[in-house]
Design an enzyme around this catalytic site. Sequence first.
Site, PDB file in Angstrom:
ATOM      1  N   TYR A  89      92.621  74.543  61.427  1.00  0.00           N
ATOM      2  CA  TYR A  89      92.837  76.002  61.339  1.00  0.00           C
ATOM      3  C   TYR A  89      94.320  76.287  61.252  1.00  0.00           C
ATOM      4  O   TYR A  89      95.124  75.660  61.952  1.00  0.00           O
ATOM      5  CB  TYR A  89      92.270  76.717  62.569  1.00  0.00           C
ATOM      6  CG  TYR A  89      91.182  77.683  62.185  1.00  0.00           C
ATOM      7  CD1 TYR A  89      91.486  78.804  61.407  1.00  0.00           C
ATOM      8  CD2 TYR A  89      89.856  77.478  62.549  1.00  0.00           C
ATOM      9  CE1 TYR A  89      90.496  79.677  60.997  1.00  0.00           C
ATOM     10  CE2 TYR A  89      88.860  78.346  62.150  1.00  0.00           C
ATOM     11  CZ  TYR A  89      89.188  79.446  61.369  1.00  0.00           C
ATOM     12  OH  TYR A  89      88.210  80.294  60.959  1.00  0.00           O
ATOM     13  N   GLU A  99      95.739  79.876  60.569  1.00  0.00           N
ATOM     14  CA  GLU A  99      95.977  81.307  60.253  1.00  0.00           C
ATOM     15  C   GLU A  99      97.463  81.601  60.298  1.00  0.00           C
ATOM     16  O   GLU A  99      98.173  81.138  61.199  1.00  0.00           O
ATOM     17  CB  GLU A  99      95.252  82.199  61.251  1.00  0.00           C
ATOM     18  CG  GLU A  99      93.793  82.400  60.916  1.00  0.00           C
ATOM     19  CD  GLU A  99      93.104  83.305  61.928  1.00  0.00           C
ATOM     20  OE1 GLU A  99      93.763  83.790  62.867  1.00  0.00           O
ATOM     21  OE2 GLU A  99      91.885  83.517  61.761  1.00  0.00           O
ATOM     22  N   ASP A 137      96.405  89.302  35.282  1.00  0.00           N
ATOM     23  CA  ASP A 137      95.481  88.280  35.759  1.00  0.00           C
ATOM     24  C   ASP A 137      95.445  87.184  34.685  1.00  0.00           C
ATOM     25  O   ASP A 137      94.770  87.329  33.663  1.00  0.00           O
ATOM     26  CB  ASP A 137      94.100  88.922  35.958  1.00  0.00           C
ATOM     27  CG  ASP A 137      93.043  87.933  36.393  1.00  0.00           C
ATOM     28  OD1 ASP A 137      93.296  86.721  36.317  1.00  0.00           O
ATOM     29  OD2 ASP A 137      91.947  88.381  36.802  1.00  0.00           O
ATOM     30  N   THR A 158      93.420  82.099  38.780  1.00  0.00           N
ATOM     31  CA  THR A 158      92.642  81.029  39.382  1.00  0.00           C
ATOM     32  C   THR A 158      93.438  79.757  39.128  1.00  0.00           C
ATOM     33  O   THR A 158      94.365  79.752  38.323  1.00  0.00           O
ATOM     34  CB  THR A 158      91.243  80.895  38.729  1.00  0.00           C
ATOM     35  OG1 THR A 158      91.426  80.718  37.322  1.00  0.00           O
ATOM     36  CG2 THR A 158      90.392  82.121  38.979  1.00  0.00           C
ATOM     37  N   LYS A 207      90.966  76.649  35.902  1.00  0.00           N
ATOM     38  CA  LYS A 207      90.553  76.729  34.489  1.00  0.00           C
ATOM     39  C   LYS A 207      91.507  75.851  33.667  1.00  0.00           C
ATOM     40  O   LYS A 207      91.506  74.646  33.860  1.00  0.00           O
ATOM     41  CB  LYS A 207      90.529  78.194  34.063  1.00  0.00           C
ATOM     42  CG  LYS A 207      89.511  78.997  34.889  1.00  0.00           C
ATOM     43  CD  LYS A 207      89.383  80.424  34.398  1.00  0.00           C
ATOM     44  CE  LYS A 207      88.266  81.137  35.099  1.00  0.00           C
ATOM     45  NZ  LYS A 207      88.665  81.803  36.356  1.00  0.00           N
ATOM     46  N   ARG A 238      89.136  74.599  42.695  1.00  0.00           N
ATOM     47  CA  ARG A 238      88.568  75.958  42.576  1.00  0.00           C
ATOM     48  C   ARG A 238      89.254  76.863  43.588  1.00  0.00           C
ATOM     49  O   ARG A 238      88.966  76.801  44.783  1.00  0.00           O
ATOM     50  CB  ARG A 238      87.072  75.846  42.858  1.00  0.00           C
ATOM     51  CG  ARG A 238      86.242  77.083  42.731  1.00  0.00           C
ATOM     52  CD  ARG A 238      84.799  76.715  42.533  1.00  0.00           C
ATOM     53  NE  ARG A 238      84.668  75.930  41.310  1.00  0.00           N
ATOM     54  CZ  ARG A 238      84.648  76.440  40.082  1.00  0.00           C
ATOM     55  NH1 ARG A 238      84.705  77.740  39.909  1.00  0.00           N
ATOM     56  NH2 ARG A 238      84.564  75.666  39.024  1.00  0.00           N
TER      57      ARG A 238
END
Length: 405
Positions: free
Chosen positions: A48, A50, A194, A220, A223, A229
């Site tokens: 973790y 954060e 984008d 992203t 691609k 991903r």
Amino acid sequence: MNEITKEIFKIIKKEQKRQKDTIELIASENFVSKDILKANGSILTNKYAEGYPSKRYYGGCKYVDQIETIAINLAKELFSAEHANVQPHSGSQANQAVYLAVLKPGDKVLALDLNSGGHLTHGHSLSSSGLLYEFHSYGVNKDTFLLDYDEIEKIALEVMPKLIVTGASNYSRIIDFKRFSEIASKVGALLMVDMAHIAGLVATSLHPSPVPYADFVTSTTHKTLRGPRSGLILCKEKYAKIIDRAVFPGIQGGPHIQTIAAKAICFGECMEESFITYQKRILANIKAMEKAFNNRNVSMISGGSDNHLVSIEVYKSLGITGAEAEKKLEKYNITVNKNSIPYDTLPPTKASGLRLGSAAMTSRGLEENDFYEIANLITDILLDKSLELNKAYQERVKNIIDKLY
Ligand code: PLP
């Protein structure tokens, strides 16, 4: 290993075989390197973290801090950006974070409409973007299917949006980001680009970069960039704080450090000479498809392509809907996706078009003559109205599959 675990691994094996034996033409997919897979499946998933490097809400973060810092620095260097946030879990979350950072519910946004190639997160009525903000849209020219910048400026002057969004899921031509920034300045709007689909081309300067012109660039990483991903936000330093706050705690909790490590490896791979060669081959391969479709009189949206994808009209030119075409090609192990075309007369569930991309199969070694053959093969299969599987087409698919690494 319990029964469920066994079952899942059995299915993964089947999916691995499917991927190996398929001509993969989905424009948003790719095949990552073994190193990216290894980092993405690593023990980092246990941690973790954060917060951000050196400002965490958990102990034990000294190594993950190093990983995230490397990823941030590489993203900045790769795209010549002032600030990078590498925590978005996906492209949708990258977009959502920018909206949260700069918009209030009900604010006006102007974006490319879905049928003209826009993404669901650019204001679809069922997406949180469309539910929370007042999205207006611009399309493409009815005759050329190209972005018409004068028309976009006219709409922007009417709408007076707070944010203009460009970038697409299905647009095969160069986007003029400078012109978009001029339109945004004229109406006092912020500009978000984008670049999810074209990020690999942008990273290698084979598509003009939006970074100098846009306030925010989202992407992203899976691609044309050929990473895990995931998502990414780039912005000017002056927006760093509001973007970081919008990602965490705005819309996400703990970052997926295993994926951030994989993104760092991806950015490093993008800086290698071989990645430039790869992106050039993506472009050459789509041109080979374009040539074959031209020879066969298959209608292409906007007449062809300048990037990694070509969008073909199948309903009028080949007498089959996009949905039927997708299904028929899948029977021959050719994976594509149906897509609405601009001014489509069919609903999105049927659609008049297919979107075909060259990034994935270029990763697996196919060359221009192979892509030329694939476009011809697709045309033959879609023109053939027989319901029986055709042995000759199966043989042609096998000849291509046999070449793949
Ligand atoms: N933006 C664009 C232009 C896309 O094409 C996509 C996905 O295809 C996304 C955003 C969303 O990315 P994700 O599926 O990672 O949420």
